[in-house]
Design a protein around this motif. Structure first.
Motif, mmCIF file in Angstrom:
data_model
loop_
_atom_site.group_PDB
_atom_site.id
_atom_site.type_symbol
_atom_site.label_atom_id
_atom_site.label_comp_id
_atom_site.label_asym_id
_atom_site.label_seq_id
_atom_site.Cartn_x
_atom_site.Cartn_y
_atom_site.Cartn_z
ATOM 1 N N VAL A 94 0.991 -1.088 -0.126
ATOM 2 C CA VAL A 94 -0.316 -0.043 -0.017
ATOM 3 C C VAL A 94 1.059 0.951 0.301
ATOM 4 N N TYR A 95 1.957 0.991 1.003
ATOM 5 C CA TYR A 95 2.661 2.721 0.616
ATOM 6 C C TYR A 95 3.600 2.299 0.006
ATOM 7 N N PRO A 96 3.902 3.437 -0.053
ATOM 8 C CA PRO A 96 4.828 3.852 -2.086
ATOM 9 C C PRO A 96 6.064 2.997 -1.925
ATOM 10 N N PRO A 97 7.283 3.421 -0.766
ATOM 11 C CA PRO A 97 8.328 2.454 -1.216
ATOM 12 C C PRO A 97 8.170 0.815 -1.151
ATOM 13 N N ALA A 98 7.558 0.286 -0.686
ATOM 14 C CA ALA A 98 6.725 -0.855 -0.862
ATOM 15 C C ALA A 98 6.465 -1.466 -2.239
ATOM 16 N N ARG A 113 7.300 13.829 2.970
ATOM 17 C CA ARG A 113 6.750 14.299 3.889
ATOM 18 C C ARG A 113 5.371 13.760 3.983
ATOM 19 N N ALA A 114 4.811 12.771 3.179
ATOM 20 C CA ALA A 114 3.408 13.101 2.606
ATOM 21 C C ALA A 114 3.534 11.912 4.317
ATOM 22 N N PHE A 115 3.696 10.772 4.162
ATOM 23 C CA PHE A 115 3.946 10.272 5.011
ATOM 24 C C PHE A 115 5.412 10.103 6.074
ATOM 25 N N GLU A 116 5.540 11.070 5.876
ATOM 26 C CA GLU A 116 6.012 10.819 7.710
ATOM 27 C C GLU A 116 5.229 11.343 9.034
ATOM 28 N N LEU A 163 -7.738 12.190 7.822
ATOM 29 C CA LEU A 163 -6.083 11.416 6.683
ATOM 30 C C LEU A 163 -5.377 11.071 7.529
ATOM 31 N N SER A 164 -5.343 11.765 8.234
ATOM 32 C CA SER A 164 -3.952 12.559 9.419
ATOM 33 C C SER A 164 -3.308 10.567 10.374
ATOM 34 N N ASN A 220 0.556 13.062 6.539
ATOM 35 C CA ASN A 220 0.397 14.616 6.677
ATOM 36 C C ASN A 220 -0.885 14.431 5.587
ATOM 37 N N PRO A 221 -2.029 15.653 6.199
ATOM 38 C CA PRO A 221 -3.226 15.468 5.683
ATOM 39 C C PRO A 221 -3.368 16.258 4.850
#
Length: 332
Positions: A1-5, A20-23, A86-87, A91-92
């Motif tokens: 689901v998360y981009p790096p994976a 920054r979006a997924f920190e 979304l939080s 980062n919403p």
């Protein structure tokens, strides 16, 4: 689901600020406490959270992409509710655009956030082209396929697909008065009367989500993978209950499935936070959910073009009574 994976990593735009979006930022216990405060405010924030949590469930449940629209006056707390939902993932502020964006930008965000929720704010800011093609925008997202693009050599580029949930907001309905049942079945529109939160709490919630986000997204998606069969079983139960009740009230079947997915997202996420078992959600709770949800939803009759057009005329007359007063002729 998360981009790096993700296997689609290379297909996603390099301009998106993934880091920054997924920190991760803030305190988990504080977020859990705020969750209790937010969800105690009523069904609107619970459905908003449920829609966001259901985004990673689309592929598991094999259903159409979800779309939820909050129609609320300015200052009612709709943006605060959506940003809090979304939080969970990140980062919403990085997971949203406004309706002033182009159709290409809306597609790009959906593809970028594949399996995750996205937020499109300020319907009133939509450009003329978006407004004129709003039904197409709804259909496009529901089917999970970006618009076709031509390559420089004249051939068609591969069509990018995506899954997820799009939450939109504005001061008016997303669909125009003459929409059909097909479009109505692809979006849940919630008409919020009054405020979702009082002004002070909404302002505090905005501040809170700027300092606390990305704390549960990875654990939540891992939980879904580990408990997929149980989640599907629970969804089928909720869908059956909602469909039977909805049929008796004239509600659109496709909407009942979408609402069932949203409430599955909410209840399962709530259990994920608390560690309780799904069998603790009773039939009485499902009945309560349905009674609270049914008022804002369109029925088959209210989604009918002729009925909706007639209702629009009546609403206009009621809103402008001075234009319809009886006129008398002056013989002089």
């Amino acid at each position: 689901v998360y981009p790096p994976a993700s296997e689609f990593w290379k297909m996603r735009p390099s301009t998106f600020d993934y880091e920054r979006a997924f920190e991760t930022k803030g305190d988990k216990d504080a977020w859990k406490k705020k969750f209790e405060e937010v969800t105690s405010a009523g069904m609107i924030p619970r459905m908003t959270i449920g829609a966001a949590m259901a985004a990673p469930l689309i592929d598991v449940l094999k259903i159409r992409n979800l779309q939820l629209h909050l129609s609320v006056d300015t200052g009612a707390g709709k943006s605060a509710a959506i940003k809090f939902a979304l939080s969970v993932f990140g980062n919403p502020e990085k997971l949203k655009v406004t309706f002033n964006a182009t159709a290409t930008a809306l597609d790009s965000l959906a593809v970028t956030l594949n399996d995750l929720p996205c937020f499109v704010d300020e319907l009133q800011a939509a450009n003329k082209k978006t407004r004129e093609n709003i039904e197409s925008v709804i259909y496009q997202f529901a089917e999970g396929a970006a618009r076709g693009r031509a390559a420089k050599n004249g051939t068609n580029r591969p069509i990018k697909t995506f899954r997820g949930c799009r939450i939109t907001s504005g001061e008016q309905d997303l669909l125009p008065d003459n929409y059909g049942a097909g479009a109505a079945g692809r979006i849940i529109q919630l008409h919020c009367k009054g405020k979702i939160f009082d002004s002070d709490f909404a302002a505090e919630l905005h501040r809170f989500t700027r300092e606390n986000y990305g704390l549960f997204g990875r654990d939540w998606t891992a939980f879904i993978v580990d408990n997929a069969d149980k989640i599907k079983e629970f969804f089928y139960y909720v869908e059956k209950e909602f469909t039977e009740r909805g049929a008796a009230k004239g509600y659109i079947p496709a909407q009942m499935q979408a609402v069932a997915a949203i409430m599955t997202g909410y209840h399962i996420f709530n259990l994920f936070l608390t560690g309780k078992a799904t069998d603790e959600i009773t039939k009485a709770q499902i009945e309560t959910d349905f009674e609270e949800i049914k008022k804002p939803l369109q029925t088959n009759s209210t989604a009918d073009n002729a009925a909706r057009a007639f209702r629009s005329v009546i609403e206009y007359v009621n809103a402008h009574p001075r234009e319809f007063v009886k006129q008398t002729c002056n013989s002089n």
